[in-house]
Design a protein around this motif. Structure first.
Motif, PDB file in Angstrom:
ATOM      1  N   ARG A  83       0.835  -1.189   0.000  1.00  0.00           N
ATOM      2  CA  ARG A  83       0.000   0.000   0.000  1.00  0.00           C
ATOM      3  C   ARG A  83       0.875   1.246   0.000  1.00  0.00           C
ATOM      4  O   ARG A  83       1.804   1.367   0.806  1.00  0.00           O
ATOM      5  CB  ARG A  83      -0.891  -0.016   1.237  1.00  0.00           C
ATOM      6  N   ALA A  84       0.598   2.163  -0.898  1.00  0.00           N
ATOM      7  CA  ALA A  84       1.389   3.395  -0.996  1.00  0.00           C
ATOM      8  C   ALA A  84       0.946   4.414   0.042  1.00  0.00           C
ATOM      9  O   ALA A  84      -0.149   4.317   0.621  1.00  0.00           O
ATOM     10  CB  ALA A  84       1.256   3.985  -2.393  1.00  0.00           C
ATOM     11  N   ARG A  85       1.805   5.392   0.256  1.00  0.00           N
ATOM     12  CA  ARG A  85       1.483   6.550   1.073  1.00  0.00           C
ATOM     13  C   ARG A  85       1.428   7.750   0.134  1.00  0.00           C
ATOM     14  O   ARG A  85       2.399   8.028  -0.588  1.00  0.00           O
ATOM     15  CB  ARG A  85       2.546   6.767   2.157  1.00  0.00           C
ATOM     16  N   VAL A  86       0.308   8.476   0.165  1.00  0.00           N
ATOM     17  CA  VAL A  86       0.087   9.538  -0.822  1.00  0.00           C
ATOM     18  C   VAL A  86      -0.396  10.805  -0.131  1.00  0.00           C
ATOM     19  O   VAL A  86      -1.294  10.758   0.725  1.00  0.00           O
ATOM     20  CB  VAL A  86      -0.953   9.110  -1.873  1.00  0.00           C
ATOM     21  N   GLN A  87       0.195  11.935  -0.537  1.00  0.00           N
ATOM     22  CA  GLN A  87      -0.323  13.237  -0.157  1.00  0.00           C
ATOM     23  C   GLN A  87      -0.813  13.945  -1.417  1.00  0.00           C
ATOM     24  O   GLN A  87      -0.227  13.783  -2.493  1.00  0.00           O
ATOM     25  CB  GLN A  87       0.743  14.070   0.561  1.00  0.00           C
ATOM     26  N   ILE A  88      -1.864  14.708  -1.278  1.00  0.00           N
ATOM     27  CA  ILE A  88      -2.431  15.457  -2.400  1.00  0.00           C
ATOM     28  C   ILE A  88      -2.021  16.917  -2.261  1.00  0.00           C
ATOM     29  O   ILE A  88      -2.205  17.534  -1.207  1.00  0.00           O
ATOM     30  CB  ILE A  88      -3.974  15.371  -2.418  1.00  0.00           C
ATOM     31  N   LYS A  89      -1.463  17.470  -3.342  1.00  0.00           N
ATOM     32  CA  LYS A  89      -1.153  18.891  -3.359  1.00  0.00           C
ATOM     33  C   LYS A  89      -2.152  19.604  -4.252  1.00  0.00           C
ATOM     34  O   LYS A  89      -2.368  19.205  -5.402  1.00  0.00           O
ATOM     35  CB  LYS A  89       0.263  19.158  -3.860  1.00  0.00           C
ATOM     36  N   VAL A  90      -2.755  20.660  -3.723  1.00  0.00           N
ATOM     37  CA  VAL A  90      -3.716  21.443  -4.494  1.00  0.00           C
ATOM     38  C   VAL A  90      -3.106  22.806  -4.814  1.00  0.00           C
ATOM     39  O   VAL A  90      -2.355  23.379  -4.019  1.00  0.00           O
ATOM     40  CB  VAL A  90      -5.048  21.616  -3.730  1.00  0.00           C
ATOM     41  N   ASP A  91      -3.426  23.299  -5.991  1.00  0.00           N
ATOM     42  CA  ASP A  91      -2.989  24.634  -6.402  1.00  0.00           C
ATOM     43  C   ASP A  91      -4.010  25.643  -5.909  1.00  0.00           C
ATOM     44  O   ASP A  91      -5.164  25.639  -6.336  1.00  0.00           O
ATOM     45  CB  ASP A  91      -2.869  24.685  -7.926  1.00  0.00           C
ATOM     46  N   THR A  92      -3.564  26.522  -5.007  1.00  0.00           N
ATOM     47  CA  THR A  92      -4.463  27.529  -4.446  1.00  0.00           C
ATOM     48  C   THR A  92      -4.181  28.933  -4.972  1.00  0.00           C
ATOM     49  O   THR A  92      -4.762  29.898  -4.491  1.00  0.00           O
ATOM     50  CB  THR A  92      -4.358  27.529  -2.908  1.00  0.00           C
ATOM     51  N   GLY A  93      -3.281  29.026  -5.968  1.00  0.00           N
ATOM     52  CA  GLY A  93      -3.010  30.342  -6.528  1.00  0.00           C
ATOM     53  C   GLY A  93      -1.577  30.589  -6.945  1.00  0.00           C
ATOM     54  O   GLY A  93      -1.271  31.597  -7.588  1.00  0.00           O
ATOM     55  N   LEU A  94      -0.663  29.679  -6.609  1.00  0.00           N
ATOM     56  CA  LEU A  94       0.715  29.809  -7.078  1.00  0.00           C
ATOM     57  C   LEU A  94       0.802  29.486  -8.568  1.00  0.00           C
ATOM     58  O   LEU A  94       1.652  29.998  -9.285  1.00  0.00           O
ATOM     59  CB  LEU A  94       1.620  28.875  -6.278  1.00  0.00           C
ATOM     60  N   HIS A  95      -0.106  28.618  -9.026  1.00  0.00           N
ATOM     61  CA  HIS A  95      -0.154  28.211 -10.427  1.00  0.00           C
ATOM     62  C   HIS A  95       1.179  27.652 -10.902  1.00  0.00           C
ATOM     63  O   HIS A  95       1.679  27.978 -11.977  1.00  0.00           O
ATOM     64  CB  HIS A  95      -0.640  29.367 -11.318  1.00  0.00           C
ATOM     65  N   ARG A  96       1.722  26.772 -10.056  1.00  0.00           N
ATOM     66  CA  ARG A  96       2.923  26.016 -10.378  1.00  0.00           C
ATOM     67  C   ARG A  96       2.503  24.556 -10.261  1.00  0.00           C
ATOM     68  O   ARG A  96       1.676  24.096 -11.027  1.00  0.00           O
ATOM     69  CB  ARG A  96       4.061  26.418  -9.419  1.00  0.00           C
ATOM     70  N   GLY A  97       3.048  23.800  -9.311  1.00  0.00           N
ATOM     71  CA  GLY A  97       2.588  22.437  -9.107  1.00  0.00           C
ATOM     72  C   GLY A  97       1.299  22.408  -8.303  1.00  0.00           C
ATOM     73  O   GLY A  97       0.905  23.391  -7.681  1.00  0.00           O
ATOM     74  N   GLY A  98       0.634  21.265  -8.323  1.00  0.00           N
ATOM     75  CA  GLY A  98      -0.597  21.108  -7.567  1.00  0.00           C
ATOM     76  C   GLY A  98      -1.805  20.981  -8.464  1.00  0.00           C
ATOM     77  O   GLY A  98      -1.823  21.493  -9.589  1.00  0.00           O
ATOM     78  N   ALA A  99      -2.825  20.305  -7.958  1.00  0.00           N
ATOM     79  CA  ALA A  99      -4.040  20.086  -8.736  1.00  0.00           C
ATOM     80  C   ALA A  99      -4.785  21.401  -8.950  1.00  0.00           C
ATOM     81  O   ALA A  99      -5.106  22.100  -7.981  1.00  0.00           O
ATOM     82  CB  ALA A  99      -4.948  19.104  -8.004  1.00  0.00           C
ATOM     83  N   PRO A 100      -5.073  21.770 -10.208  1.00  0.00           N
ATOM     84  CA  PRO A 100      -5.880  22.978 -10.455  1.00  0.00           C
ATOM     85  C   PRO A 100      -7.254  22.854  -9.799  1.00  0.00           C
ATOM     86  O   PRO A 100      -7.812  21.763  -9.669  1.00  0.00           O
ATOM     87  CB  PRO A 100      -6.000  23.017 -11.983  1.00  0.00           C
ATOM     88  N   ARG A 101      -7.806  23.980  -9.417  1.00  0.00           N
ATOM     89  CA  ARG A 101      -9.062  23.957  -8.663  1.00  0.00           C
ATOM     90  C   ARG A 101     -10.171  23.241  -9.418  1.00  0.00           C
ATOM     91  O   ARG A 101     -10.988  22.522  -8.821  1.00  0.00           O
ATOM     92  CB  ARG A 101      -9.482  25.383  -8.321  1.00  0.00           C
ATOM     93  N   ALA A 102     -10.200  23.383 -10.738  1.00  0.00           N
ATOM     94  CA  ALA A 102     -11.250  22.746 -11.528  1.00  0.00           C
ATOM     95  C   ALA A 102     -11.197  21.223 -11.461  1.00  0.00           C
ATOM     96  O   ALA A 102     -12.180  20.549 -11.777  1.00  0.00           O
ATOM     97  CB  ALA A 102     -11.161  23.203 -12.985  1.00  0.00           C
ATOM     98  N   THR A 103     -10.040  20.667 -11.035  1.00  0.00           N
ATOM     99  CA  THR A 103      -9.895  19.207 -10.984  1.00  0.00           C
ATOM    100  C   THR A 103      -9.980  18.637  -9.575  1.00  0.00           C
ATOM    101  O   THR A 103      -9.859  17.425  -9.405  1.00  0.00           O
ATOM    102  CB  THR A 103      -8.550  18.788 -11.605  1.00  0.00           C
ATOM    103  N   TRP A 104     -10.147  19.500  -8.570  1.00  0.00           N
ATOM    104  CA  TRP A 104     -10.111  18.995  -7.207  1.00  0.00           C
ATOM    105  C   TRP A 104     -11.116  17.872  -6.978  1.00  0.00           C
ATOM    106  O   TRP A 104     -10.782  16.839  -6.384  1.00  0.00           O
ATOM    107  CB  TRP A 104     -10.405  20.127  -6.209  1.00  0.00           C
ATOM    108  N   ALA A 105     -12.342  18.037  -7.444  1.00  0.00           N
ATOM    109  CA  ALA A 105     -13.383  17.041  -7.166  1.00  0.00           C
ATOM    110  C   ALA A 105     -12.994  15.678  -7.722  1.00  0.00           C
ATOM    111  O   ALA A 105     -13.124  14.645  -7.034  1.00  0.00           O
ATOM    112  CB  ALA A 105     -14.718  17.509  -7.734  1.00  0.00           C
ATOM    113  N   GLU A 106     -12.492  15.639  -8.976  1.00  0.00           N
ATOM    114  CA  GLU A 106     -12.152  14.337  -9.555  1.00  0.00           C
ATOM    115  C   GLU A 106     -10.901  13.752  -8.907  1.00  0.00           C
ATOM    116  O   GLU A 106     -10.809  12.517  -8.732  1.00  0.00           O
ATOM    117  CB  GLU A 106     -11.982  14.436 -11.070  1.00  0.00           C
ATOM    118  N   VAL A 107      -9.955  14.592  -8.544  1.00  0.00           N
ATOM    119  CA  VAL A 107      -8.765  14.090  -7.865  1.00  0.00           C
ATOM    120  C   VAL A 107      -9.136  13.512  -6.504  1.00  0.00           C
ATOM    121  O   VAL A 107      -8.690  12.417  -6.131  1.00  0.00           O
ATOM    122  CB  VAL A 107      -7.708  15.206  -7.729  1.00  0.00           C
ATOM    123  N   PHE A 108      -9.960  14.215  -5.757  1.00  0.00           N
ATOM    124  CA  PHE A 108     -10.364  13.722  -4.437  1.00  0.00           C
ATOM    125  C   PHE A 108     -11.188  12.438  -4.560  1.00  0.00           C
ATOM    126  O   PHE A 108     -11.035  11.510  -3.755  1.00  0.00           O
ATOM    127  CB  PHE A 108     -11.155  14.784  -3.687  1.00  0.00           C
TER     128      PHE A 108
END
Length: 393
Positions: free
Chosen positions: A129-154
């Motif tokens: 079993r892997a260990r995973v953290q989710i990074k969300v993009d909250t405005g830096l617009h670099r790495g992280g899940a774009p806000r429009a994709t949060w629901a599908e990523v979660f």
């Protein structure tokens, strides 16, 4: 508070980077006490020039709960160095073999459904079993899940958790302007992050570690501390928001020093180095320092508007003329000096230029000054809190 590192015998080396591991321990303790939450110590990019493995050890000894790096390769190097504690990495590329990272219990960061699918495949391949953290993009617009994709990523994160592919161990993001505490982006990003936490909960996720604050936010923005603070530059004793950070007692861990390779006299009208961009307007003496941009000294440490300084003989001495690949020249202002006299480029001493001084002279940030330094320099570790004769731990 650790004392400045004592001089060591670096004769024969072009220059020496001295890292005081006691300062790193002290800085981590200071940040823990200030914030009241666990510290995630960031040791990416070879510990910001201080040495990744040694910095990680010192940070853990100072009470850091987690260690964080960028790449899987960095994380695996720490595991190979027998670091077996909590370890986060946050940037992977398609095609990178994630299997060993899963086997080693490294927390992998996912930004997308595709990355989660890759982690699921790696977990299945190694039967763990892997260990995973989710990074969300909250405005830096670099790495992280774009806000429009949060629901599908979660949703995918929760589905994989239920299927036994992974455990979601954290959710995090990164500030764009935390070194400017009044910048409106900070409020917007924190609000967005709280929205991401709510949406993650709606999807059934209960991330074990919620973190947003980097070094500047850890010090300047208490509301962003959440479950832990993620500190990089501050653990090395450098100011994450120069001119805005209160004095909390951080101690710079790095001293860079060399010695004079030559001393000569100049007459008025003598010009120095490539392009003859500086000309003596008086009789003076100059010293040759045997390091240059091949060793990470910024070529723009001398420019029309001024120059960085070094310490020779207890005085600050300005760089004169273009920094070369292997050497630069400093103005000794007529003072007597000898070949072999110590030159301190920057460090924590009261009469010594700091990495921040160099950053301001070069039009950059202290992060770049310490991270880029190295090349042919020797790196030495000292422990200013250890009993005399005892090796750094």
């Amino acid at each position: 508070m650790p004392a400045p590192p004592a001089a060591s015998d670096h004769r024969g080396d072009l220059a020496e980077i001295v890292v005081d591991v006691a300062a790193i321990r002290h800085n981590v303790r200071t940040l823990r006490e200030l914030t009241g939450v666990p510290v995630i110590a960031v040791v990416k990019a070879d510990g910001y020039g201080h040495g990744m493995v040694e910095s990680a050890r010192a940070a853990r000894a100072g009470g850091a709960t987690w260690i964080a790096v960028v790449t899987v390769q960095e994380a695996l190097e720490l595991r190979s160095a027998e670091y077996d504690g909590p370890l986060l990495c946050w940037l992977t590329l398609p095609g990178v073999d994630l299997g060993r990272a899963v086997e080693e219990g490294i927390d992998l960061t996912a930004y997308s459904v595709a990355e989660l699918d890759d982690i699921a495949a790696a977990a299945e391949a190694v039967g763990r079993r892997a260990r995973v953290q989710i990074k969300v993009d909250t405005g830096l617009h670099r790495g992280g899940a774009p806000r429009a994709t949060w629901a599908e990523v979660f949703a995918r994160a929760r589905a994989g958790e239920l299927a036994g592919s992974w455990k979601i161990t954290g959710l995090w993001s990164h500030f764009a302007c935390s070194d400017e505490p009044e910048h409106p982006a900070n409020d917007r990003q924190e609000q967005a992050f709280r929205a991401a936490l709510a949406l993650a909960a709606d999807n059934g996720l209960q991330p074990g570690l919620v973190h947003l604050a980097n070094s500047a936010a850890a010090v300047l923005r208490p509301s962003a501390r959440f479950d832990a603070v993620r500190c990089g530059i501050a653990i090395y004793g450098l100011d994450p928001a120069p001119g805005r950070t209160p004095d909390i007692g951080l101690v710079p861990a790095m001293t860079v020093r060399s010695e004079l390779a030559m001393v000569k006299e100049l007459a008025p009208g003598d010009a120095v180095s490539y392009g003859q961009r500086w000309t003596a307007d008086r009789p003076t003496t100059v010293g040759l320092v045997p390091v240059g941009y091949g060793d990470g000294i910024p070529r723009h440490a001398f420019h029309e508007g001024g120059s960085a300084e070094v310490a020779v003989g207890g005085k600050r001495r300005p760089i004169r003329g273009t920094v070369c690949m292997d050497q630069f020249v400093v103005d000794l202002d007529g003072d007597r000096a000898e070949i072999g006299d110590e030159v301190v480029l920057f460090g924590p001493g009261a009469d010594t230029p700091t990495a921040q001084d160099w950053a301001e002279a070069c039009g950059t940030i202290n992060y770049e000054i310490v991270t880029r330094i190295g090349g042919r320099m020797t790196r030495t570790y000292v422990d200013s809190e250890a009993p005399a004769g005892e090796e750094p731990s």
